[in-house]
Design a protein around this motif. Structure first.
Motif, PDB file in Angstrom:
ATOM      1  N   LEU A 227       0.953  -1.146  -0.091  1.00 21.69           N
ATOM      2  CA  LEU A 227       0.033   0.051  -0.024  1.00 21.69           C
ATOM      3  C   LEU A 227       0.772   1.302   0.101  1.00 21.69           C
ATOM      4  N   ARG A 228       1.835   1.362   0.612  1.00 21.47           N
ATOM      5  CA  ARG A 228       2.983   2.585   0.858  1.00 21.47           C
ATOM      6  C   ARG A 228       3.551   2.565  -0.464  1.00 21.47           C
ATOM      7  N   LEU A 229       3.995   1.494  -1.142  1.00 14.19           N
ATOM      8  CA  LEU A 229       4.696   1.449  -2.726  1.00 14.19           C
ATOM      9  C   LEU A 229       3.586   1.975  -3.499  1.00 14.19           C
ATOM     10  N   SER A 230       2.456   1.590  -3.506  1.00 15.89           N
ATOM     11  CA  SER A 230       1.222   1.882  -4.455  1.00 15.89           C
ATOM     12  C   SER A 230       1.053   3.394  -4.258  1.00 15.89           C
ATOM     13  N   THR A 231       0.997   4.007  -2.981  1.00 14.09           N
ATOM     14  CA  THR A 231       0.753   5.234  -2.794  1.00 14.09           C
ATOM     15  C   THR A 231       1.885   6.375  -3.163  1.00 14.09           C
ATOM     16  N   LYS A 232       3.160   5.655  -3.069  1.00 14.91           N
ATOM     17  CA  LYS A 232       4.172   6.769  -3.434  1.00 14.91           C
ATOM     18  C   LYS A 232       4.490   6.557  -4.999  1.00 14.91           C
ATOM     19  N   LEU A 233       4.009   5.593  -5.612  1.00 17.25           N
ATOM     20  CA  LEU A 233       4.384   5.528  -6.990  1.00 17.25           C
ATOM     21  C   LEU A 233       3.035   5.735  -8.045  1.00 17.25           C
ATOM     22  N   ASN A 234       2.030   5.964  -7.074  1.00 17.49           N
ATOM     23  CA  ASN A 234       0.463   6.458  -7.674  1.00 17.49           C
ATOM     24  C   ASN A 234      -0.093   5.424  -8.459  1.00 17.49           C
ATOM     25  N   LEU A 235       0.278   3.898  -8.083  1.00 17.40           N
ATOM     26  CA  LEU A 235      -0.232   2.902  -8.710  1.00 17.40           C
ATOM     27  C   LEU A 235      -1.455   2.144  -7.920  1.00 17.40           C
ATOM     28  N   ASN A 236      -2.146   1.275  -8.737  1.00 18.62           N
ATOM     29  CA  ASN A 236      -3.340   0.386  -8.181  1.00 18.62           C
ATOM     30  C   ASN A 236      -2.631  -0.630  -7.298  1.00 18.62           C
TER      31      ASN A 236
END
Length: 140
Positions: free
Chosen positions: A113-122
């Motif tokens: 979830l943190r990675l997807s938030t930082k990278l703006n990915l689903n």
């Protein structure tokens, strides 16, 4: 031993050696042709990504095509192991957690979830229907 038996034994060993040499050279060729470095460039300003093999652009598309997912794998003993992957329809699957799998799904979920938030990915959970999916981009 007749001349014919000697001839058959020599031909048999030659074919066997040729067989091993052919597959060795085939293996070397496959390794050399797959050496090309893979690159995934995520452009957050344009909301698109580019996937390169060596220097050649293989695909360019919107960010709704790629995602981070928590992947589960069940062993023969019934134990679940988890990993995080980055995947999409036109890129090669990238295992974000490396080779080692983890039994701690909650920790990997927070990391995903943190990675997807930082990278703006689903982000998708390991289950197809889950309240823990985080969808930032919808298909056009």
């Amino acid at each position: 031993m007749t001349v014919w038996e000697h001839y058959v034994n020599i031909k048999g060993s030659t074919h066997l050696a040729g067989f091993f040499i052919f597959f060795f050279l085939l293996g070397v060729w496959l390794v050399i042709t797959s050496i090309g470095r893979r690159s995934l460039i995520i452009d957050l300003n344009e909301n698109e990504y580019e996937f390169y093999i060596y220097r050649y652009l293989m695909h360019k598309g919107p960010l709704d095509e790629i995602y981070i997912r928590l992947k589960s794998q069940k062993t023969g003993q019934g134990v679940f192991y988890y990993s995080l992957i980055l995947n999409g329809p036109h890129i090669e699957l990238l295992n974000l957690t490396g080779i080692k799998l983890s039994q701690n799904a909650e920790k990997l979920e927070r990391l995903g979830l943190r990675l997807s938030t930082k990278l703006n990915l689903n982000y998708f959970d390991c289950f197809d229907v889950s309240p823990r999916h985080s969808i930032r981009h919808w298909p056009h």
